[in-house]
Design a protein around this motif. Structure first.
Motif, mmCIF file in Angstrom:
data_model
loop_
_atom_site.group_PDB
_atom_site.id
_atom_site.type_symbol
_atom_site.label_atom_id
_atom_site.label_comp_id
_atom_site.label_asym_id
_atom_site.label_seq_id
_atom_site.Cartn_x
_atom_site.Cartn_y
_atom_site.Cartn_z
ATOM 1 N N LEU A 1 1.004 -1.015 0.481
ATOM 2 C CA LEU A 1 0.465 -0.563 0.105
ATOM 3 C C LEU A 1 1.404 1.106 -0.181
ATOM 4 N N THR A 2 2.230 0.942 0.360
ATOM 5 C CA THR A 2 2.922 1.872 1.041
ATOM 6 C C THR A 2 3.324 3.103 -0.536
ATOM 7 N N ALA A 3 3.856 1.751 -1.827
ATOM 8 C CA ALA A 3 3.995 1.525 -2.609
ATOM 9 C C ALA A 3 3.171 2.331 -4.139
ATOM 10 N N LEU A 4 2.195 1.893 -3.656
ATOM 11 C CA LEU A 4 0.838 2.769 -4.427
ATOM 12 C C LEU A 4 0.804 3.666 -4.251
ATOM 13 N N ILE A 5 0.820 4.270 -3.315
ATOM 14 C CA ILE A 5 0.187 5.416 -2.207
ATOM 15 C C ILE A 5 1.531 6.554 -3.512
ATOM 16 N N ASP A 6 2.591 6.108 -2.608
ATOM 17 C CA ASP A 6 3.855 6.492 -3.402
ATOM 18 C C ASP A 6 3.179 6.710 -4.966
ATOM 19 N N GLY A 7 3.185 5.950 -5.765
ATOM 20 C CA GLY A 7 3.550 6.190 -7.152
ATOM 21 C C GLY A 7 2.143 7.385 -7.348
ATOM 22 N N LEU A 8 0.956 7.247 -6.763
ATOM 23 C CA LEU A 8 -0.088 7.652 -6.992
ATOM 24 C C LEU A 8 0.042 9.442 -6.826
ATOM 25 N N TRP A 9 0.538 9.377 -5.579
ATOM 26 C CA TRP A 9 1.018 10.415 -5.345
ATOM 27 C C TRP A 9 1.711 11.282 -5.863
ATOM 28 N N LEU A 10 2.510 10.942 -5.976
ATOM 29 C CA LEU A 10 3.562 11.169 -7.164
ATOM 30 C C LEU A 10 3.129 11.751 -7.956
ATOM 31 N N GLU A 11 2.336 11.610 -8.973
ATOM 32 C CA GLU A 11 1.116 11.905 -10.451
ATOM 33 C C GLU A 11 0.800 12.433 -10.129
ATOM 34 N N LEU A 12 0.127 12.964 -8.965
ATOM 35 C CA LEU A 12 -1.016 13.624 -8.391
ATOM 36 C C LEU A 12 -0.407 14.659 -7.800
ATOM 37 N N SER A 13 0.711 15.195 -7.761
ATOM 38 C CA SER A 13 1.395 16.805 -7.452
ATOM 39 C C SER A 13 2.014 16.353 -7.921
ATOM 40 N N LEU A 14 2.476 16.007 -8.966
ATOM 41 C CA LEU A 14 3.296 16.384 -10.392
ATOM 42 C C LEU A 14 2.394 17.413 -11.345
ATOM 43 N N GLY A 15 0.604 17.206 -11.520
ATOM 44 C CA GLY A 15 0.142 17.746 -11.625
ATOM 45 C C GLY A 15 -0.017 17.153 -13.603
ATOM 46 N N LYS A 16 -1.272 17.707 -13.621
ATOM 47 C CA LYS A 16 -1.433 16.663 -14.697
ATOM 48 C C LYS A 16 -1.690 15.218 -14.804
ATOM 49 N N ALA A 17 -2.002 14.513 -13.523
ATOM 50 C CA ALA A 17 -2.002 13.317 -13.568
ATOM 51 C C ALA A 17 -2.989 12.854 -14.649
ATOM 52 N N PRO A 18 -3.212 11.181 -15.079
ATOM 53 C CA PRO A 18 -4.679 10.948 -16.054
ATOM 54 C C PRO A 18 -5.172 10.865 -15.382
ATOM 55 N N PHE A 19 -4.815 10.722 -14.176
ATOM 56 C CA PHE A 19 -6.681 10.110 -12.863
ATOM 57 C C PHE A 19 -6.934 11.711 -11.758
ATOM 58 N N THR A 20 -8.142 11.287 -10.961
ATOM 59 C CA THR A 20 -8.134 12.574 -10.556
ATOM 60 C C THR A 20 -8.223 12.252 -8.990
ATOM 61 N N PRO A 21 -7.990 12.910 -7.761
ATOM 62 C CA PRO A 21 -7.939 12.812 -6.725
ATOM 63 C C PRO A 21 -8.608 11.339 -6.206
ATOM 64 N N ASP A 22 -10.073 11.676 -6.650
ATOM 65 C CA ASP A 22 -11.005 10.564 -6.376
ATOM 66 C C ASP A 22 -10.666 9.342 -7.483
ATOM 67 N N ASP A 23 -9.944 9.416 -7.984
ATOM 68 C CA ASP A 23 -9.888 7.949 -8.591
ATOM 69 C C ASP A 23 -8.487 7.209 -7.522
ATOM 70 N N ALA A 24 -7.525 8.001 -7.293
ATOM 71 C CA ALA A 24 -6.856 7.327 -6.328
ATOM 72 C C ALA A 24 -7.718 6.835 -5.438
ATOM 73 N N GLU A 25 -8.878 7.832 -4.427
ATOM 74 C CA GLU A 25 -8.725 7.141 -3.490
ATOM 75 C C GLU A 25 -9.605 5.005 -3.950
ATOM 76 N N ARG A 26 -10.189 5.394 -4.849
ATOM 77 C CA ARG A 26 -10.720 4.203 -5.163
ATOM 78 C C ARG A 26 -9.952 3.127 -5.739
ATOM 79 N N LEU A 27 -8.826 3.107 -6.435
ATOM 80 C CA LEU A 27 -7.950 2.469 -6.447
ATOM 81 C C LEU A 27 -7.260 1.708 -5.150
ATOM 82 N N VAL A 28 -6.831 2.306 -3.940
ATOM 83 C CA VAL A 28 -6.366 2.514 -2.661
ATOM 84 C C VAL A 28 -7.154 1.820 -1.751
ATOM 85 N N GLU A 29 -8.921 1.651 -2.273
ATOM 86 C CA GLU A 29 -9.959 1.243 -2.085
ATOM 87 C C GLU A 29 -9.858 -0.647 -2.367
#
Length: 197
Positions: free
Chosen positions: A162-190
């Protein structure tokens, strides 16, 4: 008659803290290579000699900035868990998905973390600090997993995944223009969480 504001000196703890925060801003703006005594002190608006009064050098100031930044992230995670209520699964999901929203999902915070990460393999002190900060994060995940599923017994590997997944998603979101939203990231984590549990 005009009133003059009297000059007051900052408390030493406040001066030290302002240097810690200036170090984090320098790392975000200039990276490790551009973070020097002069740059930190200019950012803090103090004379260059002041940094050496509070820290052994730039690396010490960077280590303190890493601790401070880690503490800010830890507080944001704790706040998210507290706001989630008492249900164990909701608390775990809040902990996991807090990284996808401010104040953690922030380009300036990402830039600072990247500077810390770049030092991790080449500086033993920063490397140990990295292990400590990430160890606390994983321990938090493990404890929350076991609150959801006490029968699991050992939550170490799910926490690492889960740490690896979160780091990857957080990195993409923080870089900007990710191909997914924070809500998408939450659904993936769930989804990952349900599969791991």
């Amino acid at each position: 008659m005009a009133q003059h504001q009297s000059f007051t000196r900052e408390h030493p703890d406040e001066r030290r803290q302002s240097l810690v925060e200036a170090t984090a801003r320098c790392l975000a703006r200039h990276g490790v290579a551009g973070t020097s005594v002069r740059a930190i002190c200019a950012e803090a608006g103090v004379s260059p000699g002041l940094l050496r009064h509070y820290f052994a050098g730039v690396t010490d100031a960077i280590a303190q900035a890493y601790r401070w930044t880690g503490g800010r992230v830890e507080q944001a995670l704790a706040d998210a868990v507290a706001a989630a209520g008492e249900e164990p699964r909701a608390r775990l999901l809040a902990y996991l998905s807090a990284s996808f929203r401010p104040p953690i999902a922030d380009p300036a915070l990402l830039a600072t973390w990247l500077a810390f990460w770049s030092m991790t393999p080449v500086n033993d002190g920063i490397g140990q600090l990295h292990q400590q900060i990430y160890g606390q994060f994983r321990t938090g995940i493990e404890e929350l997993i076991l609150a959801v599923n006490p029968a699991m017994g050992d939550a170490r590997l799910p926490a690492i995944a889960l740490t690896a997944l979160i780091d990857g998603l957080w990195l993409e979101l923080s870089l900007g223009k990710a191909p997914f939203t924070p809500d998408d990231a939450e659904r993936l984590v769930e989804k990952w969480l349900d599969a791991l549990l």
